[in-house]
Scaffold this motif. Structure first.
Motif, PDB file in Angstrom:
ATOM      1  N   LYS A   1       0.945  -1.050   0.168  1.00 59.23           N
ATOM      2  CA  LYS A   1      -0.039   0.130   0.041  1.00 59.23           C
ATOM      3  C   LYS A   1       0.689   1.340  -0.009  1.00 59.23           C
ATOM      4  N   ARG A   2       2.047   0.847   0.093  1.00 57.31           N
ATOM      5  CA  ARG A   2       2.968   2.725   0.419  1.00 57.31           C
ATOM      6  C   ARG A   2       3.426   2.792  -0.998  1.00 57.31           C
ATOM      7  N   ARG A   3       3.085   3.837  -1.168  1.00 58.23           N
ATOM      8  CA  ARG A   3       3.255   4.970  -2.474  1.00 58.23           C
ATOM      9  C   ARG A   3       4.530   4.894  -3.027  1.00 58.23           C
ATOM     10  N   TRP A   4       5.815   5.145  -2.506  1.00 60.28           N
ATOM     11  CA  TRP A   4       7.220   4.378  -2.439  1.00 60.28           C
ATOM     12  C   TRP A   4       7.543   3.069  -3.094  1.00 60.28           C
ATOM     13  N   ALA A   5       6.643   2.287  -2.631  1.00 56.85           N
ATOM     14  CA  ALA A   5       6.895   0.864  -2.968  1.00 56.85           C
ATOM     15  C   ALA A   5       6.167   0.067  -4.339  1.00 56.85           C
ATOM     16  N   GLN A   6       5.076   1.202  -4.872  1.00 60.32           N
ATOM     17  CA  GLN A   6       5.132   1.321  -6.075  1.00 60.32           C
ATOM     18  C   GLN A   6       5.267   2.180  -7.181  1.00 60.32           C
ATOM     19  N   TRP A   7       6.013   3.142  -6.845  1.00 64.58           N
ATOM     20  CA  TRP A   7       6.978   3.808  -7.312  1.00 64.58           C
ATOM     21  C   TRP A   7       8.061   2.949  -7.677  1.00 64.58           C
ATOM     22  N   LEU A   8       8.780   1.846  -7.171  1.00 67.90           N
ATOM     23  CA  LEU A   8      10.096   1.429  -6.732  1.00 67.90           C
ATOM     24  C   LEU A   8       9.787   0.058  -7.898  1.00 67.90           C
ATOM     25  N   MET A   9       8.046  -0.046  -8.159  1.00 65.52           N
ATOM     26  CA  MET A   9       7.461  -1.427  -8.377  1.00 65.52           C
ATOM     27  C   MET A   9       7.238  -0.672 -10.147  1.00 65.52           C
ATOM     28  N   ARG A  10       7.406   0.085 -10.283  1.00 64.78           N
ATOM     29  CA  ARG A  10       6.958   1.397 -12.079  1.00 64.78           C
ATOM     30  C   ARG A  10       8.161   1.625 -12.182  1.00 64.78           C
ATOM     31  N   HIS A  11       9.135   2.118 -11.180  1.00 61.90           N
ATOM     32  CA  HIS A  11      10.446   1.910 -12.474  1.00 61.90           C
ATOM     33  C   HIS A  11      11.508   0.951 -11.985  1.00 61.90           C
ATOM     34  N   ARG A  12      11.196  -0.441 -11.906  1.00 60.55           N
ATOM     35  CA  ARG A  12      11.988  -1.814 -11.616  1.00 60.55           C
ATOM     36  C   ARG A  12      12.758  -1.763 -12.404  1.00 60.55           C
ATOM     37  N   ARG A  13      12.189  -1.377 -14.108  1.00 57.09           N
ATOM     38  CA  ARG A  13      13.016  -2.246 -15.038  1.00 57.09           C
ATOM     39  C   ARG A  13      14.014  -0.708 -15.047  1.00 57.09           C
ATOM     40  N   ASP A  14      13.442   0.096 -14.661  1.00 59.05           N
ATOM     41  CA  ASP A  14      15.152   1.797 -15.062  1.00 59.05           C
ATOM     42  C   ASP A  14      16.189   1.282 -14.273  1.00 59.05           C
ATOM     43  N   LEU A  15      15.364   0.735 -13.217  1.00 62.23           N
ATOM     44  CA  LEU A  15      16.717   0.269 -11.945  1.00 62.23           C
ATOM     45  C   LEU A  15      17.462  -1.005 -12.249  1.00 62.23           C
ATOM     46  N   GLY A  16      17.224  -1.952 -13.692  1.00 62.70           N
ATOM     47  CA  GLY A  16      18.146  -2.808 -13.734  1.00 62.70           C
ATOM     48  C   GLY A  16      18.475  -2.125 -14.879  1.00 62.70           C
ATOM     49  N   VAL A  17      18.293  -2.027 -15.956  1.00 59.04           N
ATOM     50  CA  VAL A  17      18.881  -1.233 -17.190  1.00 59.04           C
ATOM     51  C   VAL A  17      19.592   0.254 -16.581  1.00 59.04           C
ATOM     52  N   ALA A  18      19.691   0.905 -15.098  1.00 55.80           N
ATOM     53  CA  ALA A  18      20.961   1.339 -14.817  1.00 55.80           C
ATOM     54  C   ALA A  18      22.400   0.240 -14.944  1.00 55.80           C
ATOM     55  N   SER A  19      21.651  -0.231 -14.197  1.00 61.12           N
ATOM     56  CA  SER A  19      22.505  -1.411 -13.316  1.00 61.12           C
ATOM     57  C   SER A  19      23.133  -2.265 -14.902  1.00 61.12           C
ATOM     58  N   PHE A  20      22.531  -2.185 -15.898  1.00 61.99           N
ATOM     59  CA  PHE A  20      23.499  -2.746 -16.779  1.00 61.99           C
ATOM     60  C   PHE A  20      24.587  -1.512 -17.258  1.00 61.99           C
ATOM     61  N   ALA A  21      23.584  -0.138 -17.355  1.00 63.69           N
ATOM     62  CA  ALA A  21      24.601   0.527 -17.798  1.00 63.69           C
ATOM     63  C   ALA A  21      25.665   0.634 -17.710  1.00 63.69           C
ATOM     64  N   TYR A  22      25.813   0.656 -16.018  1.00 65.29           N
ATOM     65  CA  TYR A  22      26.941   0.445 -14.982  1.00 65.29           C
ATOM     66  C   TYR A  22      27.944  -0.445 -15.481  1.00 65.29           C
ATOM     67  N   ALA A  23      27.090  -2.251 -15.624  1.00 66.08           N
ATOM     68  CA  ALA A  23      28.352  -2.918 -15.900  1.00 66.08           C
ATOM     69  C   ALA A  23      28.729  -3.039 -17.493  1.00 66.08           C
ATOM     70  N   ALA A  24      28.232  -2.237 -17.951  1.00 63.71           N
ATOM     71  CA  ALA A  24      28.287  -1.677 -19.418  1.00 63.71           C
ATOM     72  C   ALA A  24      29.744  -0.676 -19.604  1.00 63.71           C
ATOM     73  N   ILE A  25      29.974  -0.185 -18.521  1.00 67.68           N
ATOM     74  CA  ILE A  25      31.058   0.642 -17.957  1.00 67.68           C
ATOM     75  C   ILE A  25      31.748   0.001 -17.910  1.00 67.68           C
ATOM     76  N   HIS A  26      31.686  -0.543 -16.972  1.00 68.83           N
ATOM     77  CA  HIS A  26      32.510  -1.226 -16.495  1.00 68.83           C
ATOM     78  C   HIS A  26      33.318  -2.387 -17.001  1.00 68.83           C
ATOM     79  N   THR A  27      32.392  -3.140 -18.500  1.00 70.39           N
ATOM     80  CA  THR A  27      32.870  -3.991 -19.208  1.00 70.39           C
ATOM     81  C   THR A  27      33.863  -2.597 -20.561  1.00 70.39           C
ATOM     82  N   GLY A  28      33.357  -1.931 -20.903  1.00 72.82           N
ATOM     83  CA  GLY A  28      34.339  -0.526 -21.591  1.00 72.82           C
ATOM     84  C   GLY A  28      35.631  -0.532 -20.623  1.00 72.82           C
ATOM     85  N   VAL A  29      35.612  -0.513 -19.953  1.00 75.55           N
ATOM     86  CA  VAL A  29      36.732   0.615 -19.057  1.00 75.55           C
ATOM     87  C   VAL A  29      37.583  -0.752 -18.841  1.00 75.55           C
ATOM     88  N   TYR A  30      37.386  -2.373 -18.525  1.00 75.18           N
ATOM     89  CA  TYR A  30      38.079  -3.305 -19.222  1.00 75.18           C
ATOM     90  C   TYR A  30      38.853  -3.582 -20.477  1.00 75.18           C
TER      91      TYR A  30
END
Length: 190
Positions: free
Chosen positions: A65-94
């Protein structure tokens, strides 16, 4: 029009701040902040955002019922893609440090390198299909495809454990991830 703090653009700005700091430190103080810091920090951010992404389901189950939990759920894919972006930076630096992809044949025999490349390979289709059009096109297959996040997460943390000079921090994070997943399984069965 959405207020600025709740907009997706603002979220992406916030998610990009660590990358901007990383790039700025590397550009302006290359002697103090070199390859080792860039590779470690980008990998840390990829792992932390992956953990936050995987924690969204248990948070949603605990705090429906918490708004912040619903917000997290709506933006879960954004967080996942951001994780991938940092993994891509990590791989690119390597790759930048190694000069080209040609080196990879000789290093693939090392466990931590193989685990990192396999994790990255599993994350690519997840990042590419983390959008509404892919969800509509793939229908039920989308969820099946996105279950690849679990073996990819396991490989990510193996990569971290095996590559660390002192794997204590990596083991702590792996334990937190295991606790998140255990809580999720317990909440779903309850």
């Amino acid at each position: 029009m959405k207020p600025i703090p709740s907009s997706r653009l603002f979220l992406w700005f916030v998610l990009a701040l660590p990358a901007l700091a990383l790039g700025g430190q590397w550009a302006f103080t290359p002697e103090a902040y070199g390859y080792g810091h860039a590779i470690a920090d980008s990998g840390d951010w990829a792992a932390w955002l992956l953990m936050v992404t995987l924690a969204v389901t248990p948070v949603r189950l605990l705090f429906r019922k918490r708004r912040w939990a619903q917000w997290l759920m709506r933006h879960r894919r954004d967080l996942g893609v951001a994780s991938f972006a940092y993994a891509a930076i990590h791989t690119g630096v390597y790759i930048w440090k190694k000069g080209a992809l040609a080196w990879s044949g000789g290093e693939l025999g090392q466990d931590f390198i193989l685990a990192g490349w396999l994790a990255f390979a599993l994350f690519v289709p997840l990042a590419v299909t983390s959008n509404d059009a892919s969800m509509r096109a793939l229908k039920r297959s989308w969820k099946t495809l996105h279950r690849l996040v679990y073996p990819a997460a396991l490989l990510t943390f193996l990569h971290w454990i095996w590559s660390a000079f002192d794997p204590t921090t990596a083991w702590i994070h792996a334990g937190i991830l295991a606790a998140i997943e255990g809580l999720k399984i317990w909440l779903q069965r309850r």
